[in-house]
Scaffold this motif. Structure first.
Motif, short mmCIF file in Angstrom:
data_model
loop_
_atom_site.label_atom_id
_atom_site.label_comp_id
_atom_site.label_asym_id
_atom_site.label_seq_id
_atom_site.Cartn_x
_atom_site.Cartn_y
_atom_site.Cartn_z
N PRO A 126 0.82 -1.23 0.00
CA PRO A 126 0.00 0.00 0.00
C PRO A 126 0.84 1.27 0.00
O PRO A 126 0.49 2.26 -0.66
N THR A 127 1.97 1.25 0.71
CA THR A 127 2.85 2.42 0.74
C THR A 127 3.46 2.67 -0.64
O THR A 127 3.51 3.82 -1.12
N LYS A 177 0.65 4.01 -3.00
CA LYS A 177 0.28 5.41 -2.76
C LYS A 177 1.36 6.38 -3.24
O LYS A 177 1.05 7.49 -3.68
N HIS A 178 2.60 5.97 -3.16
CA HIS A 178 3.69 6.87 -3.52
C HIS A 178 3.92 6.92 -5.04
O HIS A 178 4.28 7.97 -5.57
N PRO A 217 -0.21 7.12 -8.23
CA PRO A 217 -0.83 8.38 -8.67
C PRO A 217 0.03 9.13 -9.69
O PRO A 217 -0.51 9.72 -10.64
#
Length: 517
Positions: A5-6, A9-10, A13
């Motif tokens: 997930p990290t 998210k980084h 996008p």
């Protein structure tokens, strides 16, 4: 999967923004400047091929590549793989979206005769097709393609003018024929195959059912339109400044878009799935992530260091100027309409290529101008690579002025060798000058310019480059005379210039020195 997930998210996008942002900006630019207003006469091939291939590399390098530093890879190619996934995704999206923009925004004019064609119509449906069969003309383009120019392409453009009420020859009907053969075939075989192709094209054009297509396309700025215009220009008739060429299209107008719109998102979906799946495997670099969140930039960046080589300074001052000038000329050629992969002889001669008849006929400046022209983007990249490697050895030894003299003197000698050896060869490229630099290195190996214990390493490093290129030149399509002329003259000039450098240093060391009391 703990840190997935990290990582998502980084990085994700930025990938999405880069993909859609680049595509949308390109479409808006094309709509405003080439479709809606025609402010910029940019060829369609630029939007359909070259921009999708080249433009994505810029946002990927600037924005996506730094984000990937939070990933740990087993080898140095891991980050490159993610960039290639993003690049492939954006290529598919941009090619498909530009095709959709072209067909979806094209207006269809349904008219009885061509005289009634409306301005800015992209497509036309004609009830009557009346042509003047007494004023036909043709033009053929020859281009190479494939790796090492292994293919030779024939594109023949045939035209007839429409019969109109004012007889001003503004509207033309064009039909194109194409054939590809091997470029390594003997010259006599290539000439025979072309003759067969052209004779068959004439028969096909004369028997062509001109009224059969259900709709036609009004050709915009493109390579095909230029081919048809060159055929028209061969006719000795009065023609208006603006010529309109229409070309038949297969199928129905309503089906022109196909599945292009859906495939814009299809390419994106495929790319995202592959990208996100690949994101599972690299490990998470927490320290780098924290540095990025604090806005701390890395101490070194290989890509940035490579780009800095284009800035004139230190021991690559002249080399950087030469690189910048070669790249600038190539960009100007490309945006003026010259083919980015395989420009033809006419295009190159217009820009200053070297050929015996033109050069000896008074255009002696072609000996220099041809040194800054290139026969396609691969030719440019190979010469950039060769120049950078040679310059690392040569410019520090000679200094800026003598290095500049060596480069141009070798290049001119290479150009002279080319027109002496070849009667009708169109020669372009910095290879003569670059081989002059390699010749200078080989010549300097006979002097004490390099340490004795390093001479064998230098010879083993540059010897294969010179040898392989000369051998490849024997296969055809490469100006080996310019290579050899540059190599030999570079060796001679290199030794002479080096001796002058040593002599000047010796004299300066013997001058009386002033002492301060």
């Amino acid at each position: 999967m703990e840190h997935y997930p990290t990582k998502f998210k980084h990085i994700a996008p930025t990938f999405i923004i880069v993909a859609f942002g680049t595509t949308i900006v390109t479409l808006l630019f094309r709509w405003v400047f080439t479709i809606n207003s025609e402010i910029l006469p940019i060829k369609e091939e630029v939007f359909h091929i070259w921009l999708p291939l080249i433009l994505p590399l810029i946002p990927i390098t600037i924005w996506l590549r730094p984000k990937l530093r939070i990933l740990k890879f087993k080898n140095d190619n891991g980050s490159f793989l993610f960039q290639m996934i993003a690049w492939g995704t954006m290529i598919g999206m941009m090619i498909t979206s530009n095709g959709y923009l072209k067909s979806a925004t094209g207006k269809l004019s349904e008219v009885r005769t061509i005289d009634l064609l409306e301005e800015k119509s992209r497509y036309v449906s004609l009830e009557e097709v009346k042509l003047n069969r007494d004023l036909g003309s043709a033009h053929t383009e020859f281009r190479t393609s494939g790796r090492y120019n292994q293919n030779l392409n024939f594109d023949s453009y045939f035209v007839y003018p429409f019969e109109t009420s004012n007889q001003k020859f503004k509207y033309w009907y064009g039909v194109k024929f194409h054939k590809q053969i091997g470029n390594r075939l003997p010259l006599e075989k290539k000439e025979s195959l072309f003759q067969q192709f052209f004779e068959q094209s004439i028969k096909d054009f004369e028997s062509f059912k001109f009224s059969e297509p259900t709709y036609f396309e009004v050709l915009p700025h493109s390579e095909d339109r230029e081919g048809f215009i060159k055929a028209i220009e061969k006719l000795q008739i009065n023609k208006p400044n603006k010529l309109i060429v229409i070309e038949p299209r297969e199928g129905n107008y309503a089906d022109r878009n196909g599945k292009k719109f859906e495939w814009i998102f299809g390419w994106f979906g495929i790319g995202v799935c592959v990208f996100l799946f690949a994101l599972i495997f690299p490990k998470y670099n927490q320290a780098e992530h924290k540095r990025q969140l604090r806005g701390v930039k890395p101490k070194s960046d290989e890509l940035i260091d490579m780009l800095k080589f284009l800035i004139p300074r230190d021991d690559h001052y002249v080399t950087s100027i030469l690189l910048d000038f070669n790249i600038l000329i190539f960009l100007l050629m490309t945006f003026s309409g010259v083919h980015i992969i395989s420009p033809n002889g006419i295009e190159l001669l217009e820009w200053g290529a070297n050929r015996r008849s033109e050069t000896t006929g008074g255009d002696w400046w072609r000996l220099v101008s041809s040194m800054f022209l290139h026969g396609g983007i691969m030719h440019l990249f190979l010469n950039i690579y060769g120049l950078v490697i040679a310059a690392l050895f040569v410019e520090p030894v000679f200094g800026r002025i003598k290095y500049f003299i060596l480069y141009f003197a070798s290049g001119i000698c290479g150009s002279l060798a080319s027109i002496y050896w070849y009667e009708n060869t169109i020669s372009v490229g910095a290879s003569g000058a670059i081989f002059g630099l390699y010749g200078a290195v080989l010549g300097l190996l006979l002097t004490n310019a390099f340490p004795k214990d390093g001479k064998i390493g230098i010879l083993m490093f540059i010897g294969p480059y010179v040898g392989v290129n000369l051998l490849v030149g024997l296969t055809g399509g490469i100006d080996n005379a310019a290579h050899i002329g540059g190599l030999v003259s570079g060796a001679v000039f290199g030794i002479i210039l080096y001796l002058t450098v040593k002599n000047s240093e010796g004299k300066s060391s013997r001058r009386p020195r002033k002492r301060l009391a």
